[in-house]
Design a protein around this motif. Structure first.
Motif, PDB file in Angstrom:
ATOM      1  N   TYR A  25       0.839  -1.207   0.000  1.00  0.00           N
ATOM      2  CA  TYR A  25       0.000   0.000   0.000  1.00  0.00           C
ATOM      3  C   TYR A  25       0.874   1.258   0.000  1.00  0.00           C
ATOM      4  CZ  TYR A  25      -3.747   3.226   1.201  1.00  0.00           C
ATOM      5  OH  TYR A  25      -4.644   4.258   1.185  1.00  0.00           O
ATOM      6  N   GLY A  26       0.544   2.204  -0.869  1.00  0.00           N
ATOM      7  CA  GLY A  26       1.283   3.464  -0.947  1.00  0.00           C
ATOM      8  C   GLY A  26       2.505   3.419  -1.837  1.00  0.00           C
ATOM      9  N   GLY A  27       2.836   2.240  -2.366  1.00  0.00           N
ATOM     10  CA  GLY A  27       4.026   2.123  -3.198  1.00  0.00           C
ATOM     11  C   GLY A  27       3.731   2.295  -4.676  1.00  0.00           C
ATOM     12  N   ASP A  28       4.764   2.126  -5.495  1.00  0.00           N
ATOM     13  CA  ASP A  28       4.599   2.193  -6.942  1.00  0.00           C
ATOM     14  C   ASP A  28       5.668   1.329  -7.594  1.00  0.00           C
ATOM     15  OD1 ASP A  28       6.996   3.671  -6.961  1.00  0.00           O
ATOM     16  OD2 ASP A  28       5.957   5.588  -7.069  1.00  0.00           O
ATOM     17  N   GLU A  29       5.832   1.472  -8.901  1.00  0.00           N
ATOM     18  CA  GLU A  29       6.753   0.611  -9.645  1.00  0.00           C
ATOM     19  C   GLU A  29       8.221   0.813  -9.263  1.00  0.00           C
ATOM     20  OE1 GLU A  29       6.208   4.286 -12.301  1.00  0.00           O
ATOM     21  OE2 GLU A  29       5.032   3.090 -10.883  1.00  0.00           O
ATOM     22  N   ASN A  30       8.534   1.914  -8.570  1.00  0.00           N
ATOM     23  CA  ASN A  30       9.918   2.197  -8.198  1.00  0.00           C
ATOM     24  C   ASN A  30      10.239   1.854  -6.747  1.00  0.00           C
ATOM     25  OD1 ASN A  30      10.506   3.256 -10.774  1.00  0.00           O
ATOM     26  ND2 ASN A  30       9.665   5.246 -10.196  1.00  0.00           N
ATOM     27  N   THR A  31       9.252   1.371  -6.000  1.00  0.00           N
ATOM     28  CA  THR A  31       9.445   1.145  -4.565  1.00  0.00           C
ATOM     29  C   THR A  31      10.613   0.209  -4.276  1.00  0.00           C
ATOM     30  OG1 THR A  31       7.115   1.546  -4.048  1.00  0.00           O
ATOM     31  CG2 THR A  31       8.375   0.237  -2.462  1.00  0.00           C
ATOM     32  N   PHE A  32      10.691  -0.890  -4.973  1.00  0.00           N
ATOM     33  CA  PHE A  32      11.725  -1.885  -4.678  1.00  0.00           C
ATOM     34  C   PHE A  32      13.039  -1.605  -5.397  1.00  0.00           C
ATOM     35  CE2 PHE A  32       8.332  -4.728  -3.088  1.00  0.00           C
ATOM     36  CZ  PHE A  32       8.960  -5.187  -1.939  1.00  0.00           C
ATOM     37  N   LEU A  33      13.002  -1.404  -6.689  1.00  0.00           N
ATOM     38  CA  LEU A  33      14.227  -1.300  -7.478  1.00  0.00           C
ATOM     39  C   LEU A  33      14.746   0.121  -7.614  1.00  0.00           C
ATOM     40  CD1 LEU A  33      13.317  -3.784 -10.352  1.00  0.00           C
ATOM     41  CD2 LEU A  33      15.092  -4.120  -8.609  1.00  0.00           C
ATOM     42  N   GLY A  34      13.859   1.098  -7.431  1.00  0.00           N
ATOM     43  CA  GLY A  34      14.231   2.471  -7.722  1.00  0.00           C
ATOM     44  C   GLY A  34      14.002   2.748  -9.196  1.00  0.00           C
ATOM     45  N   SER A  35      14.699   3.736  -9.716  1.00  0.00           N
ATOM     46  CA  SER A  35      14.551   4.118 -11.124  1.00  0.00           C
ATOM     47  C   SER A  35      15.889   4.003 -11.845  1.00  0.00           C
ATOM     48  CB  SER A  35      14.043   5.558 -11.221  1.00  0.00           C
ATOM     49  OG  SER A  35      15.003   6.450 -10.693  1.00  0.00           O
ATOM     50  N   GLU A  36      15.874   4.265 -13.134  1.00  0.00           N
ATOM     51  CA  GLU A  36      17.099   4.195 -13.930  1.00  0.00           C
ATOM     52  C   GLU A  36      18.163   5.156 -13.401  1.00  0.00           C
ATOM     53  OE1 GLU A  36      16.336   4.112 -18.293  1.00  0.00           O
ATOM     54  OE2 GLU A  36      14.230   4.155 -17.701  1.00  0.00           O
ATOM     55  N   THR A  37      17.742   6.316 -12.940  1.00  0.00           N
ATOM     56  CA  THR A  37      18.690   7.320 -12.464  1.00  0.00           C
ATOM     57  C   THR A  37      18.945   7.235 -10.960  1.00  0.00           C
ATOM     58  OG1 THR A  37      16.876   8.920 -12.212  1.00  0.00           O
ATOM     59  CG2 THR A  37      18.086   8.927 -14.301  1.00  0.00           C
ATOM     60  N   SER A  38      18.084   6.525 -10.246  1.00  0.00           N
ATOM     61  CA  SER A  38      18.236   6.434  -8.800  1.00  0.00           C
ATOM     62  C   SER A  38      17.903   5.025  -8.305  1.00  0.00           C
ATOM     63  CB  SER A  38      17.332   7.465  -8.095  1.00  0.00           C
ATOM     64  OG  SER A  38      17.530   7.445  -6.696  1.00  0.00           O
ATOM     65  N   PRO A  39      18.787   4.053  -8.565  1.00  0.00           N
ATOM     66  CA  PRO A  39      18.532   2.669  -8.149  1.00  0.00           C
ATOM     67  C   PRO A  39      18.581   2.521  -6.631  1.00  0.00           C
ATOM     68  CG  PRO A  39      20.749   2.893  -9.020  1.00  0.00           C
ATOM     69  CD  PRO A  39      20.061   4.195  -9.283  1.00  0.00           C
ATOM     70  N   ARG A  40      17.881   1.503  -6.123  1.00  0.00           N
ATOM     71  CA  ARG A  40      17.814   1.276  -4.687  1.00  0.00           C
ATOM     72  C   ARG A  40      18.526  -0.013  -4.287  1.00  0.00           C
ATOM     73  NH1 ARG A  40      11.644   3.343  -3.095  1.00  0.00           N
ATOM     74  NH2 ARG A  40      12.058   5.544  -3.563  1.00  0.00           N
ATOM     75  N   TYR A  41      18.446  -0.324  -3.013  1.00  0.00           N
ATOM     76  CA  TYR A  41      19.203  -1.434  -2.433  1.00  0.00           C
ATOM     77  C   TYR A  41      18.957  -2.749  -3.157  1.00  0.00           C
ATOM     78  CZ  TYR A  41      20.847  -4.861   0.974  1.00  0.00           C
ATOM     79  OH  TYR A  41      21.494  -5.915   1.579  1.00  0.00           O
ATOM     80  N   LEU A  42      17.704  -3.073  -3.462  1.00  0.00           N
ATOM     81  CA  LEU A  42      17.398  -4.367  -4.067  1.00  0.00           C
ATOM     82  C   LEU A  42      18.133  -4.557  -5.384  1.00  0.00           C
ATOM     83  CD1 LEU A  42      15.858  -7.019  -4.009  1.00  0.00           C
ATOM     84  CD2 LEU A  42      13.965  -5.868  -5.183  1.00  0.00           C
ATOM     85  N   LYS A  43      18.272  -3.481  -6.148  1.00  0.00           N
ATOM     86  CA  LYS A  43      18.988  -3.586  -7.414  1.00  0.00           C
ATOM     87  C   LYS A  43      20.441  -3.980  -7.167  1.00  0.00           C
ATOM     88  CE  LYS A  43      21.337  -1.832 -11.126  1.00  0.00           C
ATOM     89  NZ  LYS A  43      22.797  -1.550 -11.213  1.00  0.00           N
ATOM     90  N   ARG A  44      21.072  -3.363  -6.175  1.00  0.00           N
ATOM     91  CA  ARG A  44      22.467  -3.694  -5.861  1.00  0.00           C
ATOM     92  C   ARG A  44      22.568  -5.131  -5.333  1.00  0.00           C
ATOM     93  NH1 ARG A  44      21.896   1.574  -3.836  1.00  0.00           N
ATOM     94  NH2 ARG A  44      21.790   0.874  -1.650  1.00  0.00           N
ATOM     95  N   MET A  45      21.597  -5.549  -4.533  1.00  0.00           N
ATOM     96  CA  MET A  45      21.591  -6.908  -4.002  1.00  0.00           C
ATOM     97  C   MET A  45      21.495  -7.931  -5.130  1.00  0.00           C
ATOM     98  SD  MET A  45      18.974  -8.681  -1.250  1.00  0.00           S
ATOM     99  CE  MET A  45      17.821  -9.367  -2.463  1.00  0.00           C
TER     100      MET A  45
END
Length: 332
Positions: A108-128
């Protein structure tokens, strides 16, 4: 320089070049060997903490892409909508190869970028994921993170209709564009490639993951529902065991698949406010022994696992360890 001296110099240069080529070959083979050893060394019978280094940038970085596709609300209005999903492609992705695919839904409250982030601002899961693939913890895979809403912000009214969007719109868009084991985007192609497809989600995404198990077993073999049962009502046991487990039971029995053809790794935190509800649901699913064989190790000894992380709250930031331990058990 005499002709003899020139000849000796040429031979020396050849020796140096050959030595460098051999060194490069040895390093390449060693790297491949280390990745294979790492993959073999992972004990899927145990729960693991994520290595601390997996939060840092990998030398082998994957990429994030934005997938835009057309869908509809699948309600009485049947409104056409343009949707977006974020797609993870590992380092070295090639359209000439086939890959496993994971669909991962936010809460709830999330979107398509919640887990991975975006092309310009990746998040932890992408690095994992970069590190897991680079180290050989898992085979290379594609990860797709869609969004539940289509602009209204009404998560609850769209949740029950998402199965239609998933199978009719998102899967054809994602697997028509990126290389998976599906030979095409027809229903039959998705059925034949189900061994290479997983569904996961956190909170409301966990509800959707249970719904996928109930409604679309023919398309998915692996399931990772996190921090939610099929539906969330209250902490009374009767709500969970009567209505929800009956739905899952009926869906699986009508699917025609046996318990060695679908696998569930469910997870939550000991301080998660839905812990009681998901625990109730798991407890009663275990009673349907024709559908589930409970295991505390890995899928070589059963098809249903349930992990409770000590001290974890209801937060997607604490779900990474669930995803890590689920993925090392999938696609084997």
């Amino acid at each position: 320089m005499t002709s003899k001296g020139k000849q000796m110099r040429r031979e020396r240069i050849k020796s140096i070049i050959l030595a460098l080529m051999l060194t490069a070959l040895v390093l390449t083979l060693a790297s491949c060997g280390q990745a294979e050893q790492a993959k073999q060394a992972i004990d899927t019978r145990s729960i693991h903490s994520i290595p601390e280094s997996y939060g840092e940038k990998s030398l082998s970085q994957g990429t994030l892409k934005t997938l835009t596709y057309s869908s509809r609300t699948y309600d009485s209005n049947n409104t056409v909508a343009t949707k977006k999903a974020t797609v993870y492609l590992h380092h070295g992705y090639s359209a000439d190869k086939k890959y496993n695919i994971l669909y991962l839904m936010h809460g709830y409250g999330g979107d398509e970028n919640t887990f991975l982030g975006s092309e310009t601002s990746p998040r932890y899961l992408k690095r994992m994921l970069d590190h897991m693939i680079s180290a050989g913890d898992i085979d290379p895979l594609i990860v797709v993170t869609p969004t539940l809403t289509w602009g209204s912000g009404d998560y609850y009214s769209t949740m029950d209709n998402f199965q239609k969007e998933l199978t009719r719109d998102l899967m054809p868009a994602a697997e028509g564009r990126y290389s998976t084991y599906a030979a095409g985007t027809s229903s039959g192609a998705f059925v034949k490639s189900r061994d290479h497809r997983a569904m996961a989600g956190f909170s409301m995404g966990g509800c959707i993951t249970w719904q996928t198990l109930r409604d679309n077993t023919r398309y998915f073999k692996y399931y990772l529902p996190m921090s939610c049962p099929l539906y969330f009502y209250s902490d009374t046991e009767s709500d969970q065991t009567g209505y929800m487990t009956r739905e899952i039971r009926q869906g699986l029995r009508s699917s025609g698949y046996s318990r060695d053809e679908y696998f569930v790794f469910a997870a939550t935190g000991s301080r998660d406010y839905v812990r009681k509800e998901i625990t109730y649901q798991i407890g009663h699913l275990k009673k349907y022994t024709d559908l589930f064989k409970y295991t505390t190790t890995d899928f070589s000894s059963g098809n249903l696992m349930f992990y409770t992380a000590k001290g974890h709250h209801h937060s997607f930031n604490q779900s990474y360890v669930y995803i890590y331990n689920g993925l090392i058990r999938f696609f084997r």
